[in-house]
Design an enzyme around this catalytic site. Sequence first.
Site, short mmCIF file in Angstrom:
data_model
loop_
_atom_site.label_atom_id
_atom_site.label_comp_id
_atom_site.label_asym_id
_atom_site.label_seq_id
_atom_site.Cartn_x
_atom_site.Cartn_y
_atom_site.Cartn_z
N THR A 96 38.74 37.69 58.45
CA THR A 96 37.67 39.02 58.16
C THR A 96 38.64 40.10 57.98
O THR A 96 39.81 39.91 58.61
CB THR A 96 36.85 39.05 59.46
OG1 THR A 96 35.99 38.21 59.76
CG2 THR A 96 36.15 40.48 59.21
N GLU A 196 46.50 50.16 46.40
CA GLU A 196 47.33 51.55 46.57
C GLU A 196 47.43 52.24 45.39
O GLU A 196 47.58 51.58 44.11
CB GLU A 196 48.79 51.21 47.16
CG GLU A 196 48.65 50.73 48.56
CD GLU A 196 48.30 49.12 48.20
OE1 GLU A 196 47.34 48.56 49.23
OE2 GLU A 196 48.47 48.47 47.43
N ASN A 238 51.56 39.88 43.08
CA ASN A 238 51.72 40.78 41.86
C ASN A 238 52.56 42.01 42.30
O ASN A 238 53.03 42.08 43.44
CB ASN A 238 50.35 41.58 41.70
CG ASN A 238 49.79 42.01 43.02
OD1 ASN A 238 49.18 41.33 43.97
ND2 ASN A 238 49.83 43.28 43.11
#
Length: 274
Positions: A96, A196, A238
Site C-alpha cells: 500500500t 517530482e 527512469n
Amino acid sequence: PDLDDPTTDPFDVAAAAAEYIAAKTGVSGHDVALVLGSGWGGAAELIGDVVAEIPTADIPGFVKPAVEGHRSTTRSIRIERPDGAVRHALVLGSRTHLYEGRGVRRVAHGVRTAAAAGCETVILTNGCGSVHIGWRPGQVVLLKDHLNLTGQTPLEGAKFADMTNIYTPRLREIARSVDPDLPEGVYAQFHGPQYETPAEVKMASLLGADLVGMSTAVEAVAARHSRMDVLGISLATNLAAGISPTPLAHEEVLEAGRQAGPRISDLLAKIVKQ
Ligand SMILES: Nc1nc2[nH]c(I)nc2c(=O)[nH]1
C-alpha cells in the site's frame, strides 16, 4: 480488528494476519519477507518452491486491490540453502502506498505482519527515479540510507526508535558479494502520487538523495522499529524529472523494466539464498 479504528492496536492486526498466514500456508514461522516493487515481480519463483499461495485480500488488515482484477496472492516459498538448511520466505502480494490515502498504518501493515510471522529480515524492493544521468533506466542500486520526505511516520506515540544503520550493513555486504558492481545510494521518499517537479528533484539531490520514489522509507522505519534487519534495493526505471535534457520516452521506461526483470530477479534470488 479494524486498522481504520483508532482504538485498534495495529500490532494486534499484524498478529491476526500472521496467525492467518500460518494457518493457511501450514508454515508456522517465516524467516525472511520480500516486498516486490515494480519490475521485481518475477523473483519469487526463482527463490525456491512455492509451498502455498493465498489471496492477499483475505488476510486480516489487507485491503481489496485498488484496481479490480489485480487480485494479488501472498506466497510462502521454501528455500533450500547450499548447506542444506531450510528457510521460509514470505513474499507479500501487495504494497500500500501513502498516495492511496488508506492511512500510514496500512503502508506499514505488510512489514508488521512479516515481523509477527517470525521474519527477522525484510527485503524491500522498488522502482524509482534516478537523479544521476549516469544511472540509466535498468540500474540496480543498494540503499544505504533514506530521506523520509513524506512528513509521515508509521510509529504512533513515544516510540523513539533508533534509525542508525536502518539498511543493515551485513545484508548490503551479502548483496555486494553476489554482485560487486552494485552501487549504493540514498533513497528519498515523496508522498506522491505526482512525480517530482525538476526543482523538487534538485532539492532532493542537494539534500543528498540519489533516488526518488513513493515507497520503501516508511516501510523501512516500521521494519526497523519491529527489530527486523532491512535490505533495500531499487531499480531505477527512469531519470527523475529535469535530469534528462530530453523527455524520457515512456516506452524506454517500460522497456528498461522489462529488460531488467530477469536480471534483477536472478540477483534477488541469489541474495535470498545466501
Ligand atoms: N517519486 C517518484 N517515484 C517514481 N517511481 C518510478 I517507477 N519513477 C519515479 C520517479 O521518478 N519519482
